[in-house]
Design a protein around this motif. Structure first.
Motif, short mmCIF file in Angstrom:
data_model
loop_
_atom_site.label_atom_id
_atom_site.label_comp_id
_atom_site.label_asym_id
_atom_site.label_seq_id
_atom_site.Cartn_x
_atom_site.Cartn_y
_atom_site.Cartn_z
N PHE A 136 0.84 -1.20 0.00
CA PHE A 136 0.00 0.00 0.00
C PHE A 136 0.88 1.25 0.00
CE2 PHE A 136 -2.46 -3.38 2.10
CZ PHE A 136 -3.57 -3.41 1.27
N PHE A 137 1.22 1.75 1.16
CA PHE A 137 2.18 2.83 1.37
C PHE A 137 2.38 2.91 2.87
CE2 PHE A 137 -2.00 4.79 1.33
CZ PHE A 137 -1.98 5.61 2.43
N ASP A 138 3.30 3.77 3.30
CA ASP A 138 3.56 3.91 4.72
C ASP A 138 2.42 4.71 5.36
OD1 ASP A 138 4.49 4.24 7.26
OD2 ASP A 138 6.42 5.10 6.71
N ARG A 147 -6.97 7.36 9.43
CA ARG A 147 -6.30 6.10 9.13
C ARG A 147 -7.22 4.89 9.13
NH1 ARG A 147 -0.84 5.74 12.44
NH2 ARG A 147 -0.45 7.79 11.51
N ALA A 148 -8.53 5.09 9.00
CA ALA A 148 -9.45 3.96 8.87
C ALA A 148 -9.36 3.41 7.45
CB ALA A 148 -10.88 4.40 9.17
N LEU A 149 -9.23 2.09 7.35
CA LEU A 149 -9.06 1.47 6.04
C LEU A 149 -10.27 1.72 5.15
CD1 LEU A 149 -7.27 -0.21 4.22
CD2 LEU A 149 -8.26 -2.28 5.22
N VAL A 150 -11.48 1.65 5.70
CA VAL A 150 -12.67 1.89 4.89
C VAL A 150 -12.69 3.33 4.38
CG1 VAL A 150 -14.15 2.52 6.85
CG2 VAL A 150 -15.17 1.59 4.78
N ARG A 151 -12.19 4.28 5.15
CA ARG A 151 -12.12 5.66 4.69
C ARG A 151 -11.16 5.77 3.52
NH1 ARG A 151 -9.20 10.19 4.76
NH2 ARG A 151 -10.31 12.18 5.06
N MET A 152 -10.03 5.09 3.61
CA MET A 152 -9.04 5.17 2.54
C MET A 152 -9.54 4.52 1.25
SD MET A 152 -5.45 4.43 4.49
CE MET A 152 -4.97 5.34 5.95
N GLU A 156 -8.87 7.94 -0.23
CA GLU A 156 -7.42 7.98 -0.43
C GLU A 156 -7.09 7.43 -1.83
OE1 GLU A 156 -3.86 8.36 -0.87
OE2 GLU A 156 -4.39 9.01 1.17
N PRO A 157 -6.66 8.29 -2.76
CA PRO A 157 -6.43 7.84 -4.15
C PRO A 157 -5.44 6.68 -4.25
CG PRO A 157 -6.40 10.24 -4.01
CD PRO A 157 -6.43 9.74 -2.60
N ARG A 158 -4.45 6.63 -3.38
CA ARG A 158 -3.45 5.55 -3.45
C ARG A 158 -4.05 4.19 -3.11
NH1 ARG A 158 1.16 8.31 0.20
NH2 ARG A 158 -0.75 9.06 1.24
N ILE A 159 -5.13 4.17 -2.34
CA ILE A 159 -5.81 2.93 -2.02
C ILE A 159 -6.93 2.67 -3.03
CG2 ILE A 159 -7.21 1.72 -0.31
CD1 ILE A 159 -4.35 1.88 0.52
N ARG A 160 -7.71 3.69 -3.30
CA ARG A 160 -8.85 3.53 -4.22
C ARG A 160 -8.39 3.05 -5.59
NH1 ARG A 160 -14.30 6.91 -4.49
NH2 ARG A 160 -15.08 6.20 -6.51
N GLY A 161 -7.27 3.59 -6.08
CA GLY A 161 -6.80 3.21 -7.39
C GLY A 161 -6.08 1.88 -7.45
N LEU A 162 -5.89 1.25 -6.30
CA LEU A 162 -5.12 0.01 -6.25
C LEU A 162 -5.95 -1.20 -6.64
CD1 LEU A 162 -2.31 -1.14 -5.42
CD2 LEU A 162 -3.21 -1.34 -3.09
N LYS A 221 -8.40 -10.82 -3.92
CA LYS A 221 -8.52 -9.51 -4.55
C LYS A 221 -7.47 -9.36 -5.65
CE LYS A 221 -10.50 -6.66 -0.85
NZ LYS A 221 -10.81 -7.68 0.14
N ARG A 222 -7.83 -8.63 -6.67
CA ARG A 222 -6.89 -8.28 -7.74
C ARG A 222 -6.49 -6.83 -7.55
NH1 ARG A 222 -9.46 -9.34 -13.34
NH2 ARG A 222 -7.45 -8.53 -14.00
N LEU A 223 -5.18 -6.60 -7.56
CA LEU A 223 -4.64 -5.26 -7.36
C LEU A 223 -3.75 -4.89 -8.54
CD1 LEU A 223 -4.67 -6.88 -4.42
CD2 LEU A 223 -3.88 -4.68 -3.61
N ARG A 224 -3.70 -3.61 -8.84
CA ARG A 224 -2.84 -3.10 -9.90
C ARG A 224 -1.80 -2.21 -9.23
NH1 ARG A 224 -6.55 -1.17 -12.71
NH2 ARG A 224 -6.94 -2.99 -14.02
N HIS A 225 -0.62 -2.77 -8.98
CA HIS A 225 0.40 -2.07 -8.21
C HIS A 225 1.26 -1.20 -9.11
CE1 HIS A 225 3.78 -1.45 -5.41
NE2 HIS A 225 2.89 -1.68 -4.47
N ARG A 226 1.64 -0.04 -8.59
CA ARG A 226 2.39 0.93 -9.39
C ARG A 226 3.79 0.45 -9.74
NH1 ARG A 226 2.28 1.98 -4.18
NH2 ARG A 226 4.18 2.56 -3.05
#
Length: 285
Positions: A136-138, A147-152, A156-162, A221-226
């Motif tokens: 994810f990220f630090d 810092r709630a995961l559901v909020r991100m 949070e674009p870095r989580i939503r876009g993942l 889950k399928r993720l698209r990592h940068r």
């Protein structure tokens, strides 16, 4: 209307008379789905008693009554458990404290090569390891209050876009948050989180209004990592028995798969650049 009433009304609306063997009389019907008297008949309870339950005027209910309603409304096992909590759990007041992650759990996180998080009852990320920072990220970059995961997942674009299938992931997260709300009634921080997400995201508002419920268990889950591209990861949830309302979430890939090798490479790179305050908990809340 109370959460119990909204939930029962939504579930009544989702069941047609034909589905439960009743004639669709009285068309056009004033309400979608089943009427209160039809639910009462199917659950073998008086209409008055069911009405008072739906209106929040019953302080307790027997397991037989709730089981009858669950059958009438065709509730899933998770929805049945949610109904129990709404009826039998009394609201609590006062400031809600976040449980502290113990040293043994921190040591376990540090020893794990797979990405792992410790979540609190509101999906607050309480601790994480270097693998999770790589995937994810630090999370130390995010203020504790956000810092709630559901909020991100939503904001949070870095989580939503993942996530490749973001809508599925997000809808499931909303369902789990509603179950968490039933376990901790009257929690002001959870209410604030729901309010914030309702204001800022129309999809959250829609799914929250759907009254879906789900427990945190596991899946794929399928993720698209940068950095390493597409990953297909299994996630599972382990209960931390030494601490109330804490869960350990791990992310792994099937041995021998391309995702397994990509995840190994990703985590090894992160190991060479330690996460800032890995697994830290900020006490200044």
């Amino acid at each position: 209307m109370s959460e119990l009433g909204e939930f029962l009304k939504a579930k009544r609306a989702a069941v047609s008379p034909e589905e439960v063997g009743l004639p669709a009389v009285g068309n056009p019907r004033r309400v979608p789905g089943l009427r209160r008297e039809e639910v009462a008949m199917l659950a073998a309870v008086s209409v008055d008693h069911y009405t008072r339950l739906e209106q929040g005027r019953v302080s307790a209910a027997s397991e037989n009554l709730l089981a009858g309603i669950a059958r009438a409304l065709r509730l899933t096992q998770e929805e049945h458990e949610y109904l129990r909590m709404l009826v039998q759990v009394r609201p609590r007041s006062g400031r809600s404290e976040e449980p502290e992650v113990g040293a043994p759990v921190r040591d376990l996180l540090a020893a794990m090569t797979a990405p792992a998080l410790v979540l609190g009852p509101r999906t607050d990320i309480l601790a994480w390891n270097a693998g999770a920072a790589a995937l994810f990220f630090d999370f130390a970059e995010v203020p504790v209050a956000q810092r709630a995961l559901v909020r991100m997942v939503f904001l949070e674009p870095r989580i939503r876009g993942l996530f490749v299938h973001w809508e599925q992931v997000a809808a499931e997260a909303v369902d789990r948050l509603r179950m968490a709300a039933a376990r901790t009634p009257g929690d002001p921080r959870l209410a604030q989180l729901v309010g914030e997400l309702s204001v800022h995201d129309k999809d959250f508002r829609r799914w929250w209004a759907g009254h879906g419920v789900r427990t945190l268990a596991g899946g794929r889950k399928r993720l698209r990592h940068r950095v390493v591209g597409e990953l297909e990861l299994d996630w599972q949830v382990l209960q931390v028995l030494t601490a109330k309302d804490q869960t350990l979430v791990t992310y792994t890939a099937p041995a021998g798969s391309l995702s397994h090798e990509a995840l190994r490479i990703l985590c090894s790179w992160q190991a060479d650049a330690p996460v800032r305050r890995p697994g830290a908990i900020d006490l200044d809340r």
